[in-house]
Design a protein around this motif. Structure first.
Motif, PDB file in Angstrom:
ATOM      1  N   ILE A 284      32.665  34.407  53.201  1.00 12.86           N
ATOM      2  CA  ILE A 284      33.180  35.275  52.146  1.00 12.86           C
ATOM      3  C   ILE A 284      32.074  35.581  51.124  1.00 12.86           C
ATOM      4  O   ILE A 284      31.835  36.747  50.771  1.00 12.86           O
ATOM      5  CB  ILE A 284      34.400  34.615  51.457  1.00 12.86           C
ATOM      6  CG1 ILE A 284      35.570  34.496  52.453  1.00 12.86           C
ATOM      7  CG2 ILE A 284      34.829  35.411  50.231  1.00 12.86           C
ATOM      8  CD1 ILE A 284      36.737  33.649  51.946  1.00 12.86           C
ATOM      9  N   GLU A 285      31.359  34.550  50.683  1.00 12.19           N
ATOM     10  CA  GLU A 285      30.344  34.747  49.636  1.00 12.19           C
ATOM     11  C   GLU A 285      29.148  35.560  50.125  1.00 12.19           C
ATOM     12  O   GLU A 285      28.642  36.412  49.411  1.00 12.19           O
ATOM     13  CB  GLU A 285      29.826  33.382  49.139  1.00 12.19           C
ATOM     14  CG  GLU A 285      30.828  32.613  48.291  1.00 12.19           C
ATOM     15  CD  GLU A 285      30.299  31.244  47.872  1.00 12.19           C
ATOM     16  OE1 GLU A 285      31.069  30.499  47.239  1.00 12.19           O
ATOM     17  OE2 GLU A 285      29.135  30.913  48.176  1.00 12.19           O
TER      18      GLU A 285
ATOM     19  N   GLY B 138      31.064  38.854  52.619  1.00  8.73           N
ATOM     20  CA  GLY B 138      32.194  39.642  52.129  1.00  8.73           C
ATOM     21  C   GLY B 138      33.301  39.802  53.161  1.00  8.73           C
ATOM     22  O   GLY B 138      34.047  40.768  53.169  1.00  8.73           O
TER      23      GLY B 138
ATOM     24  N   PRO C 143      37.859  42.205  55.353  1.00 11.06           N
ATOM     25  CA  PRO C 143      37.115  42.204  54.088  1.00 11.06           C
ATOM     26  C   PRO C 143      37.710  41.241  53.065  1.00 11.06           C
ATOM     27  O   PRO C 143      38.930  41.072  52.979  1.00 11.06           O
ATOM     28  CB  PRO C 143      37.249  43.655  53.598  1.00 11.06           C
ATOM     29  CG  PRO C 143      37.552  44.451  54.822  1.00 11.06           C
ATOM     30  CD  PRO C 143      38.372  43.543  55.705  1.00 11.06           C
ATOM     31  N   CYS C 144      36.845  40.608  52.283  1.00 12.56           N
ATOM     32  CA  CYS C 144      37.244  39.641  51.263  1.00 12.56           C
ATOM     33  C   CYS C 144      36.025  39.443  50.362  1.00 12.56           C
ATOM     34  O   CYS C 144      34.908  39.349  50.865  1.00 12.56           O
ATOM     35  CB  CYS C 144      37.628  38.322  51.924  1.00 12.56           C
ATOM     36  SG  CYS C 144      38.235  37.083  50.760  1.00 12.56           S
ATOM     37  N   TYR C 145      36.217  39.390  49.053  1.00 12.32           N
ATOM     38  CA  TYR C 145      35.052  39.298  48.179  1.00 12.32           C
ATOM     39  C   TYR C 145      35.125  38.114  47.232  1.00 12.32           C
ATOM     40  O   TYR C 145      36.149  37.830  46.623  1.00 12.32           O
ATOM     41  CB  TYR C 145      34.871  40.589  47.364  1.00 12.32           C
ATOM     42  CG  TYR C 145      33.669  40.511  46.467  1.00 12.32           C
ATOM     43  CD1 TYR C 145      32.386  40.597  46.988  1.00 12.32           C
ATOM     44  CD2 TYR C 145      33.817  40.302  45.095  1.00 12.32           C
ATOM     45  CE1 TYR C 145      31.267  40.487  46.178  1.00 12.32           C
ATOM     46  CE2 TYR C 145      32.701  40.187  44.270  1.00 12.32           C
ATOM     47  CZ  TYR C 145      31.435  40.287  44.826  1.00 12.32           C
ATOM     48  OH  TYR C 145      30.337  40.168  44.019  1.00 12.32           O
TER      49      TYR C 145
END
Lengths: 182, 182
Positions: free
Chosen positions: B95-96, B99, B132-134
């Protein structure tokens, strides 16, 4: 692509007989500053050998590794001496560690290990057309030598018996070179 | 097979913010004594991610590496925090750094780098079913992300564009796991 950061300052933080630790003060292109530590290399290049006694087999060595306090499967390897090029170093290490010399040595390319923290580079050399040859080496005890079918490498890795990344990467390079040769 | 040497004594030779250098006094089973130096690990395990946005592609990152003073292609990676297991650490790093988050995480095994001198171990994790993930990470600048066909990895290695042994070894493990899956 962004440019590489500028090195503002390099300082030696600590050293021992074998290792030197450096700090590099960096400024990234967006203005951010960071201090990163790295281990300076020994200065001379190392070689890793993919030695093939015949077109279907490769020679692995099993050697005590103090970092993991266990015997570990890997490839014959060593450092080039000041007056040697990679292929001369590869030939000498092959003779000392394995007791074989190669009629045919091919440099396959270069590997890094963890380039964010280590400066070390390895030249990977494919050794073929092998014949017996003996020279005393600098090992504290003779290495265990294992003749392994190339086709068994993926299984050996999957079972966790071969876990040394630089050896696996060197074997991957050799498999690729052999496949391109046809 | 000979037994492992006995560790007679361990001493801390030098340390910096990031590294600790130890000397181990060893006695081999034939009586020979040697002093070997090693770099102590950070204590927690690291993870390397083979993240696949679809069954034919993998995500590589290009990041500045101070050991070679250049941008280097590799895999997303990071250290597990004290309260995390490998899969949680893999998800957070994915994630980091990238993303993306993965619905499916599979531990493929463990890699060492240069176990004769380093204690470090990496858990290799295959990440699939990405979305997607932020989350903000700890990188000084965003990483360059490259979506690469798996089939191009051997060429990339042969051309010297991908030279990081731990990344090549992790990709080899993933290719093997995918082949066994059929």
């Amino acid at each position: 692509m962004r440019t590489c950061p500028t090195i503002l300052k390099t300082e030696l933080l600590a050293e021992s007989g074998y290792f030197q630790i450096e700090a590099l003060h960096l400024q990234f292109s967006n203005g951010q500053q960071r201090v990163y530590e790295r281990l300076r290399g020994t200065g001379y290049r190392s070689v890793m050998l993919v030695a093939m006694p015949d077109p279907e087999h490769v020679l692995l060595v099993r050697e005590y590794a103090v970092g993991v306090e266990a015997k570990v499967l890997g490839l014959p390897k060593g450092g080039a001496e000041p007056d040697e090029d990679y292929l001369q170093a590869a030939q000498r290490e092959l003779i000392e560690e394995v007791g074989l010399r190669a009629e045919r040595l091919t440099e396959l390319g270069e590997l890094t290990l963890a380039p964010g923290h280590l400066c070390h580079r390895y030249s990977v050399v494919l050794a073929e057309d092998l014949s017996p040859c003996y020279l005393p080496g600098d090992e504290p005890e003779p290495l265990d030598l294992i003749r392994l079918p190339l086709a068994q490498i993926p299984d050996l890795v999957a079972r966790g018996e071969l876990h040394e990344a630089r050896a696996i990467a060197a074997l991957f390079m050799a498999l690729g070179a052999l496949a391109r040769r046809g």
